[in-house]
Design a protein around this motif. Structure first.
Motif, PDB file in Angstrom:
ATOM      1  N   UNK A  46      17.901 -58.928  47.597  1.00  0.00           N
ATOM      2  CA  UNK A  46      18.554 -58.922  46.284  1.00  0.00           C
ATOM      3  C   UNK A  46      19.744 -57.977  46.289  1.00  0.00           C
ATOM      4  N   UNK A  47      20.885 -58.493  45.840  1.00  0.00           N
ATOM      5  CA  UNK A  47      22.099 -57.681  45.749  1.00  0.00           C
ATOM      6  C   UNK A  47      22.609 -57.585  44.311  1.00  0.00           C
ATOM      7  N   UNK A  48      22.160 -58.486  43.416  1.00  0.00           N
ATOM      8  CA  UNK A  48      22.641 -58.472  42.032  1.00  0.00           C
ATOM      9  C   UNK A  48      21.660 -59.231  41.156  1.00  0.00           C
ATOM     10  N   UNK A  49      21.749 -58.960  39.844  1.00  0.00           N
ATOM     11  CA  UNK A  49      20.942 -59.631  38.837  1.00  0.00           C
ATOM     12  C   UNK A  49      21.877 -60.391  37.910  1.00  0.00           C
ATOM     13  N   UNK A  50      21.599 -61.655  37.697  1.00  0.00           N
ATOM     14  CA  UNK A  50      22.375 -62.455  36.742  1.00  0.00           C
ATOM     15  C   UNK A  50      21.665 -62.418  35.399  1.00  0.00           C
ATOM     16  N   UNK A  51      22.306 -61.808  34.395  1.00  0.00           N
ATOM     17  CA  UNK A  51      21.690 -61.679  33.077  1.00  0.00           C
ATOM     18  C   UNK A  51      22.751 -61.378  32.039  1.00  0.00           C
ATOM     19  N   UNK A  52      22.512 -61.863  30.831  1.00  0.00           N
ATOM     20  CA  UNK A  52      23.390 -61.542  29.709  1.00  0.00           C
ATOM     21  C   UNK A  52      22.771 -60.411  28.890  1.00  0.00           C
ATOM     22  N   UNK A  53      23.488 -59.936  27.885  1.00  0.00           N
ATOM     23  CA  UNK A  53      22.975 -58.845  27.064  1.00  0.00           C
ATOM     24  C   UNK A  53      23.275 -57.494  27.684  1.00  0.00           C
ATOM     25  N   UNK A  54      22.583 -56.471  27.196  1.00  0.00           N
ATOM     26  CA  UNK A  54      22.828 -55.096  27.618  1.00  0.00           C
ATOM     27  C   UNK A  54      22.388 -54.904  29.069  1.00  0.00           C
ATOM     28  N   UNK A  55      23.319 -54.642  29.984  1.00  0.00           N
ATOM     29  CA  UNK A  55      22.924 -54.469  31.387  1.00  0.00           C
ATOM     30  C   UNK A  55      22.113 -53.212  31.635  1.00  0.00           C
ATOM     31  N   UNK A  56      22.133 -52.269  30.699  1.00  0.00           N
ATOM     32  CA  UNK A  56      21.445 -50.995  30.917  1.00  0.00           C
ATOM     33  C   UNK A  56      19.942 -51.174  31.098  1.00  0.00           C
ATOM     34  N   UNK A  57      19.397 -52.263  30.560  1.00  0.00           N
ATOM     35  CA  UNK A  57      17.939 -52.446  30.672  1.00  0.00           C
ATOM     36  C   UNK A  57      17.497 -52.688  32.110  1.00  0.00           C
ATOM     37  N   UNK A  58      18.445 -53.048  32.974  1.00  0.00           N
ATOM     38  CA  UNK A  58      18.123 -53.264  34.381  1.00  0.00           C
ATOM     39  C   UNK A  58      18.544 -52.084  35.261  1.00  0.00           C
ATOM     40  N   UNK A  59      18.973 -50.997  34.645  1.00  0.00           N
ATOM     41  CA  UNK A  59      19.472 -49.845  35.410  1.00  0.00           C
ATOM     42  C   UNK A  59      18.460 -49.321  36.430  1.00  0.00           C
ATOM     43  N   UNK A  60      17.147 -49.314  36.128  1.00  0.00           N
ATOM     44  CA  UNK A  60      16.199 -48.773  37.110  1.00  0.00           C
ATOM     45  C   UNK A  60      16.193 -49.495  38.455  1.00  0.00           C
ATOM     46  N   UNK A  61      16.738 -50.700  38.506  1.00  0.00           N
ATOM     47  CA  UNK A  61      16.684 -51.464  39.750  1.00  0.00           C
ATOM     48  C   UNK A  61      17.904 -51.235  40.640  1.00  0.00           C
ATOM     49  N   UNK A  62      18.916 -50.539  40.104  1.00  0.00           N
ATOM     50  CA  UNK A  62      20.058 -50.137  40.912  1.00  0.00           C
ATOM     51  C   UNK A  62      20.902 -51.278  41.443  1.00  0.00           C
ATOM     52  N   UNK A  63      20.913 -52.406  40.725  1.00  0.00           N
ATOM     53  CA  UNK A  63      21.685 -53.568  41.160  1.00  0.00           C
ATOM     54  C   UNK A  63      22.745 -53.912  40.122  1.00  0.00           C
ATOM     55  N   UNK A  64      23.896 -54.434  40.545  1.00  0.00           N
ATOM     56  CA  UNK A  64      24.885 -54.899  39.571  1.00  0.00           C
ATOM     57  C   UNK A  64      24.291 -55.995  38.694  1.00  0.00           C
ATOM     58  N   UNK A  65      24.705 -56.032  37.437  1.00  0.00           N
ATOM     59  CA  UNK A  65      24.249 -57.059  36.502  1.00  0.00           C
ATOM     60  C   UNK A  65      25.432 -57.947  36.165  1.00  0.00           C
ATOM     61  N   UNK A  66      25.262 -59.245  36.399  1.00  0.00           N
ATOM     62  CA  UNK A  66      26.362 -60.204  36.264  1.00  0.00           C
ATOM     63  C   UNK A  66      26.154 -61.053  35.028  1.00  0.00           C
ATOM     64  N   UNK A  67      27.047 -60.951  34.071  1.00  0.00           N
ATOM     65  CA  UNK A  67      26.994 -61.808  32.882  1.00  0.00           C
ATOM     66  C   UNK A  67      27.576 -63.178  33.216  1.00  0.00           C
ATOM     67  N   UNK A  68      27.182 -64.184  32.427  1.00  0.00           N
ATOM     68  CA  UNK A  68      27.755 -65.522  32.600  1.00  0.00           C
ATOM     69  C   UNK A  68      29.271 -65.448  32.491  1.00  0.00           C
ATOM     70  N   UNK A  69      29.938 -66.233  33.337  1.00  0.00           N
ATOM     71  CA  UNK A  69      31.399 -66.274  33.295  1.00  0.00           C
ATOM     72  C   UNK A  69      31.896 -67.537  32.601  1.00  0.00           C
ATOM     73  N   UNK A  70      30.998 -68.277  31.969  1.00  0.00           N
ATOM     74  CA  UNK A  70      31.360 -69.430  31.139  1.00  0.00           C
ATOM     75  C   UNK A  70      30.694 -69.230  29.776  1.00  0.00           C
ATOM     76  N   UNK A  71      31.258 -69.794  28.701  1.00  0.00           N
ATOM     77  CA  UNK A  71      30.734 -69.526  27.356  1.00  0.00           C
ATOM     78  C   UNK A  71      29.464 -70.297  27.029  1.00  0.00           C
ATOM     79  N   UNK A  72      28.798 -69.848  25.966  1.00  0.00           N
ATOM     80  CA  UNK A  72      27.688 -70.559  25.323  1.00  0.00           C
ATOM     81  C   UNK A  72      26.398 -70.584  26.131  1.00  0.00           C
ATOM     82  N   UNK A  73      26.278 -69.749  27.127  1.00  0.00           N
ATOM     83  CA  UNK A  73      25.029 -69.625  27.885  1.00  0.00           C
ATOM     84  C   UNK A  73      24.422 -70.991  28.232  1.00  0.00           C
ATOM     85  N   UNK A  74      25.068 -71.748  29.095  1.00  0.00           N
ATOM     86  CA  UNK A  74      24.617 -73.110  29.360  1.00  0.00           C
ATOM     87  C   UNK A  74      23.427 -73.238  30.301  1.00  0.00           C
ATOM     88  N   UNK A  75      22.780 -72.128  30.673  1.00  0.00           N
ATOM     89  CA  UNK A  75      21.582 -72.234  31.484  1.00  0.00           C
ATOM     90  C   UNK A  75      21.747 -71.651  32.869  1.00  0.00           C
TER      91      UNK A  75
END
Length: 204
Positions: A46-75
Motif C-alpha cells: 500500500x502506497x496511498x488511500x483513495x478516499x473523499x472527506x477529511x483526510x486527517x482520519x487516515x493520518x495514523x496509517x501514514x499514507x497519502x489520501x487521494x480524493x476523487x479527481x472527477x465530480x459527483x463521486x461516481x464510485x
C-alpha cells in the motif's frame, strides 16, 4: 515492474449506517484494529488511500489520501483513476487496488495480479468477479477518464472494455459452514457482516 498498492476507501457505507450519523466502515474495529489496517497488511504494498472527506482520519496509517479527481463521486472507478494519476506522477507503471472493506484478501493478491500481465487483471473467486481487487496499467488513465465522463460506472465494464485478464483465487477455506466467509473477498457491508468478520478474524 514498479507498482503501487491503492486502498479504495471511498464508499458511502450506507448499509452499515443505523442512524443519521455517517459511519466510515474502513475505520470500524475488527479484531482490535481498524478494518483498513487488515487490508493494508494483506496487500503488503500500500502506497496511498483513495478516499473523499477529511483526510486527517487516515493520518495514523501514514499514507497519502487521494480524493476523487472527477465530480459527483461516481464510485470506485473514480478512486482507481485517482490512484492511477497519483501513481503516474510518482513514476509507477501499475497500481493494484484493494477495497477497504475486504479484510481477508489473499496475501499473494498483488503478486498474482501483477504476474497475470495485461492492461488490467481482476480477481475472481468461485466464478464471481471482484473488479475492485485488480491491477491496472496507469497508461489507461486517459481512457478511464473519458469512460467516466461518458457515464461508465461499473469497474468490470471498464475492465472488460480493455480486455481484462482474470486471476482465480478459488481454493480451500476452513469456513465452509459459512459461504460468505469462504470467500477471501468477503466484504463487510452490514453490521451482521461485521459480526461474521470478527468471528473469522479471531479464528485465523
Amino acid at each position: 515492474m514498479e507498482f503501487a498498492g491503492i486502498i479504495l476507501a471511498g464508499g458511502a457505507s450506507r448499509r452499515m449506517q443505523a442512524g443519521p450519523v455517517p459511519i466510515d466502515k474502513a475505520l470500524l474495529p475488527l479484531a482490535g484494529q481498524p478494518m483498513i489496517a487488515h487490508v493494508i497488511a494483506r496487500l503488503g504494498c500500500a502506497r496511498a488511500i483513495s478516499a473523499n472527506g477529511d483526510p486527517a482520519r487516515f493520518a495514523p496509517f501514514g499514507l497519502p489520501v487521494l480524493a476523487d479527481c472527477v465530480p459527483d463521486r461516481p464510485g470506485p472507478l473514480a478512486g482507481v483513476l485517482a490512484g492511477m494519476d497519483w501513481a503516474a506522477a510518482q513514476g509507477f507503471r501499475r497500481i493494484v487496488t484493494a477495497a477497504a472493506d475486504t479484510p481477508f484478501a489473499p496475501r499473494d493478491l498483488a503478486a498474482a495480479l501483477i504476474g497475470a500481465g495485461g492492461p488490467v487483471a481482476i480477481a475472481t473467486h468461485a466464478g464471481r468477479d471482484h473488479p475492485t481487487m485488480a491491477s491496472w496499467d496507469v497508461d489507461l488513465r486517459d481512457a478511464l477518464r473519458a469512460a467516466l465522463a461518458a457515464g461508465m460506472r461499473r469497474p468490470v465494464a471498464f475492465a472488460e472494455s480493455v480486455r481484462a485478464r482474470r486471476v482465480d483465487f478459488t481454493g480451500d477455506d476452513p469456513f465452509l459452514d459459512d459461504p460468505f466467509l469462504d470467500d477471501p473477498f468477503f466484504n463487510v457491508n452490514t453490521p451482521d457482516d461485521l459480526v461474521r468478520a470478527e468471528r473469522r478474524a479471531r479464528a485465523a
